[in-house]
Design an enzyme around this catalytic site. Structure first.
Site, PDB file in Angstrom:
ATOM      1  N   CYS A 173       3.590   3.173 -10.311  1.00 34.45           N
ATOM      2  CA  CYS A 173       4.806   3.979 -10.519  1.00 34.45           C
ATOM      3  C   CYS A 173       5.098   4.763  -9.250  1.00 34.45           C
ATOM      4  O   CYS A 173       5.401   4.151  -8.226  1.00 34.45           O
ATOM      5  CB  CYS A 173       4.723   4.844 -11.771  1.00 34.45           C
ATOM      6  SG  CYS A 173       3.220   5.823 -11.972  1.00 34.45           S
ATOM      7  N   SER A 174       5.001   6.082  -9.300  1.00 37.88           N
ATOM      8  CA  SER A 174       5.346   6.856  -8.109  1.00 37.88           C
ATOM      9  C   SER A 174       4.535   8.137  -8.036  1.00 37.88           C
ATOM     10  O   SER A 174       5.025   9.161  -7.599  1.00 37.88           O
ATOM     11  CB  SER A 174       6.841   7.177  -8.107  1.00 37.88           C
ATOM     12  OG  SER A 174       7.190   7.830  -9.324  1.00 37.88           O
ATOM     13  N   CYS A 175       3.265   8.072  -8.477  1.00 36.02           N
ATOM     14  CA  CYS A 175       2.401   9.251  -8.414  1.00 36.02           C
ATOM     15  C   CYS A 175       2.345   9.752  -6.977  1.00 36.02           C
ATOM     16  O   CYS A 175       2.145   8.978  -6.046  1.00 36.02           O
ATOM     17  CB  CYS A 175       0.993   8.896  -8.890  1.00 36.02           C
ATOM     18  SG  CYS A 175       0.958   8.299 -10.583  1.00 36.02           S
TER      19      CYS A 175
ATOM     20  N   CYS B 201       1.048   4.508  -4.894  1.00 37.83           N
ATOM     21  CA  CYS B 201       0.905   4.354  -6.339  1.00 37.83           C
ATOM     22  C   CYS B 201       1.574   3.033  -6.669  1.00 37.83           C
ATOM     23  O   CYS B 201       2.801   2.937  -6.666  1.00 37.83           O
ATOM     24  CB  CYS B 201       1.585   5.499  -7.083  1.00 37.83           C
ATOM     25  SG  CYS B 201       1.675   5.200  -8.860  1.00 37.83           S
TER      26      CYS B 201
END
Lengths: 102, 113, 207
Positions: C114-116, C111
């Protein structure tokens, strides 16, 4: 494959269709990564319809929902200096309003 | 007004260099595993309680927007959960759940003397 | 306002004075509990619930797919329903999509924005997944990044990077390693690491 429409939202693109990611850098919360803007790819799949995150980010309803696609790119089309094999690809989920037909 | 992509939008980004150019790919991926500290687990839990489930104070896109709006110099100098707690602070005030004065007052009371 | 605070330090039973951010966490939590937004028990329960979400859950899904072709077909066609069949709660959203590694194609997930991450099946993402190094580089030079993880993908195998930018989460179904024909489903599940379900490594046979 998902239907051509979902609820009252109709998909504008079909799998296999070639598309270009729109350019520009509007302010706000954008889920289309900068490195893909202006790049050409192909619709790989329809991913469903979702509330628009660009509006949800500011406390709005995000309605009407927007179609989301998995779009596939050739790595050599994304990075002119890509050093890997020509068959390597990259796919990302992109909302319809960020795509244009080519 | 068109702007620069936010500090979070880093796919393919090269770093360093500055005006003279010479920016390079970021270095090797840091591989250390870290055990989450109790306070980090609590930030994660608060985020779930505020941003998901029934008691929704904000949605995930608002959290992302708040994180992205941190000053660029802070985005990568802060740790992940430091960014999150800053974003929670911002959103709780924005949504009127807490006031800045309440938070500042409590911080002052908690700060070791 | 008379208010009984816990002793000011240590915040985490730790060995350092609390940082500004640890104090901010505590200030926000205390205020939210006092206002009845949530309870201390809610916080504890949420942490406990998420402690049960570990890569072992994803490993069970993968091992079932390796041993049951019909399950694998269902998993690839409707990942969420097939995962729920095994008793895992993936929640209302986001949706999970399983990507199958084959002799012709190796998937790796990132991702960049962000940090999906498929948290409901793998738990919290590791630091490297959230690092600027991984997020910035794996889309542009996946082979170099995979090499850092000890993974050499032959040039005749396509690497497909999937950047999960929106409302879906991706889980890689790694290839079943050779030489594991005699193993039980549980033994197979133990071979399935977090990293191979992100796609930075392959699953490997024991020993």
């Amino acid at each position: 494959m998902p239907e051509a429409s979902q609820g009252d939202v109709t998909y504008g693109f079909a799998p296999g269709q070639r598309v270009r990611v729109k350019t520009g850098d509007p302010p706000g919360h954008i889920r289309t990564p900068a490195y893909l803007r202006g790049k050409e790819g192909v619709i790989e799949d329809r991913q469903g319809v979702f509330r628009n995150p660009e509006e949800l980010a500011f406390g709005k309803t995000g309605l009407p929902k927007k179609p989301l696609y998995l779009v596939r790119f050739r790595q050599h089309d994304v990075w002119p200096d890509y050093s890997g094999p020509g068959a390597d690809t990259l796919s990302a989920d992109i909302y319809e309003h960020w795509l244009e037909a080519i | 007004m068109a702007g620069m992509p936010g500090p979070h939008d880093i796919g393919g980004k090269k770093f360093g260099g500055g005006q003279g150019g010479g920016a390079k790919n970021a270095g090797a991926v840091p591989r250390g595993e870290h055990v989450f500290a109790a306070w980090e687990n609590r930030v994660d839990a608060m985020q779930r309680l505020l941003g998901g489930g029934g008691r929704k104070v904000y949605c995930i896109d608002e959290l992302r927007r708040a994180i992205e709006s941190l000053p660029p110099k802070d985005y990568f100098s802060l740790t992940y959960y430091e960014r999150w707690v800053r974003a929670l602070d911002m959103l709780l005030v924005e949504k009127g759940v807490l006031t800045r004065a309440e938070i500042d007052g409590r911080l002052a009371a908690l700060r070791p003397r | 306002m008379a208010h009984d605070h816990d002793p000011p330090a240590p915040v985490d039973g730790g060995d350092h004075p609390p940082t500004e951010y640890e104090l901010l966490e505590r200030a926000l939590r205390e205020l939210l509990i006092e206002k009845g937004v949530f309870t201390a028990e809610d916080v504890r329960r949420t942490i406990d619930d998420w402690d049960t979400r570990t890569p072992a859950n994803g490993g069970k899904v993968v091992a079932r797919a390796w041993t049951d072709p019909e399950y694998k077909a269902r998993l690839l066609a409707d990942s969420k329903a097939a995962i729920e069949e095994l008793g895992f709660d993936v929640g209302p959203a986001p949706q999970i999509v399983v990507l199958e590694n084959t002799p012709q194609r190796h998937h790796v997930v990132v991702c960049t924005l962000c940090s999906c991450y498929p948290r409901t099946l793998l738990g919290l993402p590791p630091d490297w997944y959230k690092s600027k190094e991984y997020r910035s580089r794996v889309v542009a030079e996946p082979r170099a990044v995979l090499k850092e993880f000890g993974t050499e993908v032959p040039d005749d195998v396509e690497i497909k990077v999937v950047d999960s930018t929106a409302d879906l989460r991706y889980l890689v179904l790694p290839a079943r390693p050779a030489g594991t024909e005699g193993l039980s489903e549980d033994e197979l599940a133990a071979l399935v690491t977090r990293d191979c379900m992100v796609g930075v490594t392959n699953a490997s046979a024991p020993g």
